[in-house]
Design a protein around this motif. Structure first.
Motif, short mmCIF file in Angstrom:
data_model
loop_
_atom_site.label_atom_id
_atom_site.label_comp_id
_atom_site.label_asym_id
_atom_site.label_seq_id
_atom_site.Cartn_x
_atom_site.Cartn_y
_atom_site.Cartn_z
N ASN A 68 18.18 51.16 -18.98
CA ASN A 68 19.37 50.31 -18.83
C ASN A 68 19.02 48.85 -18.61
O ASN A 68 19.72 47.95 -19.09
N HIS A 69 17.92 48.56 -17.92
CA HIS A 69 17.53 47.16 -17.74
C HIS A 69 17.03 46.54 -19.04
O HIS A 69 17.23 45.33 -19.28
N HIS A 72 20.06 45.72 -20.90
CA HIS A 72 20.68 44.56 -20.25
C HIS A 72 20.04 43.26 -20.75
O HIS A 72 20.74 42.27 -21.02
N ARG A 81 26.22 39.54 -21.84
CA ARG A 81 26.30 39.78 -20.40
C ARG A 81 25.71 38.59 -19.66
O ARG A 81 24.73 37.98 -20.12
N HIS A 84 22.44 38.80 -13.65
CA HIS A 84 22.78 39.14 -12.27
C HIS A 84 21.92 38.32 -11.31
O HIS A 84 20.85 37.82 -11.68
N ASP A 87 18.38 39.54 -11.16
CA ASP A 87 17.59 39.59 -12.39
C ASP A 87 16.36 38.68 -12.30
O ASP A 87 16.39 37.63 -11.65
N TYR A 157 29.18 48.61 -23.37
CA TYR A 157 29.43 48.76 -21.94
C TYR A 157 30.80 49.39 -21.67
O TYR A 157 31.75 49.17 -22.40
#
Length: 281
Positions: A68-69, A72, A81, A84, A87, A157
């Motif tokens: 998932n990272h 991302h 996106r 974060h 991150d 997503y």
């Protein structure tokens, strides 16, 4: 040749190098490295880690599934996106070889099979046999390799549909596959996914939830499924299951397991992140 499965690196480059040296010594001959995804993010050296795994892959020594990272990062690179607070992707985003690294990353599969073992970042829904899981992974890989891959990321997503149905088509079908293979921890007995429970390896009594691998009759049970993603679960070595995320970035260990003899190699890690995303170092 020996094969080693390696858990989530998450940008912990120094610990990765130490573990790879332990593997070199233990293998005492040719070996292959298969990474469980989440090569980058939250650790202190995402760019160096990604470059190192990429170099190994270019030599034919390594491969990785997508986590998932990793997905991302693909979304952040394309402005889909926002980054974060926790991150650690800035070095990758500014790197002169960014496009080369991203091109390799988006060509990684969601599933790899090796000698009766199936490697996936997070999990498999109970309806999926190993063969079907491979075919579904190939569907997503085909989309990521194609000209519309950025459009696909824009629709990737979301938590619905929460359960698999062979009749799913289009964006819903691909989103369900990606969610299961890169985000799944708990589900119901009939395979409805839950994405709220993250901080525990056990579900609350009466919730109707269970770890995806404990679902009775799951069709992948005949293969040994190897996965990462679930640091709260920790390392587990069972006859048909290897859980590899031992919390490197959280101050745990970085783990590798040899396919042929189940030998375990580990490296202790500093705590680079704590709950809530506050960096420790």
């Amino acid at each position: 040749m020996k094969t080693y499965f390696i858990g989530d690196l998450q940008g912990c480059h120094a610990q990765t190098l130490t573990l790879l040296e332990h593997i070199r010594v233990a293998a005492n001959g040719p070996y292959r490295l298969l990474f469980a995804g989440d090569l980058i993010n939250r650790g202190p050296a995402s760019l160096a880690t990604l470059r190192h795994v990429y170099a190994l892959a270019q030599q034919g020594l390594a491969d990785s599934v997508l986590g998932n990272h990793d997905l991302h990062l693909l979304a952040v690179v394309n402005g889909i996106r926002a980054a974060h607070a926790s991150d650690t992707l800035d070095e990758i985003l500014a790197a002169p070889d960014r496009d080369e690294l991203i091109g390799w990353l988006r060509s990684r599969p969601l599933v790899l099979q090796q000698d009766g073992h199936l490697l996936v970042h997070a999990g498999l829904l109970p309806q999926w046999s190993p063969q079907q899981a491979q075919e579904l992974s190939d569907e997503v890989s085909g989309m990521l390799a194609g000209p519309d891959w950025v459009d696909f990321l824009r629709t990737m997503y979301g938590n619905e549909p929460a359960a698999w149905d062979d009749s799913l088509r289009g964006d819903d079908r691909l989103r369900c596959i990606v969610n299961a293979m890169t985000r799944l921890r708990f589900c119901t007995a009939d395979g409805v996914m839950d994405f709220k429970m993250k901080e525990s390896g056990t579900a609350p009594a009466g919730s109707g939830l269970m770890p995806w691998f404990d679902v009775p009759g799951r069709r992948s049970a005949d293969a040994t499924v190897v996965f990462g993603h679930w640091s709260a679960l920790g390392l587990r070595l069972e006859p048909n299951l290897i859980a590899l995320d031992s919390g490197c970035v959280w101050g745990g260990k970085l783990s590798a397991v040899c396919l042929e003899d189940r030998s375990l190699l580990q490296v202790s890690c500093p705590q680079f992140q704590q709950a809530g995303g506050k960096k420790q170092k």
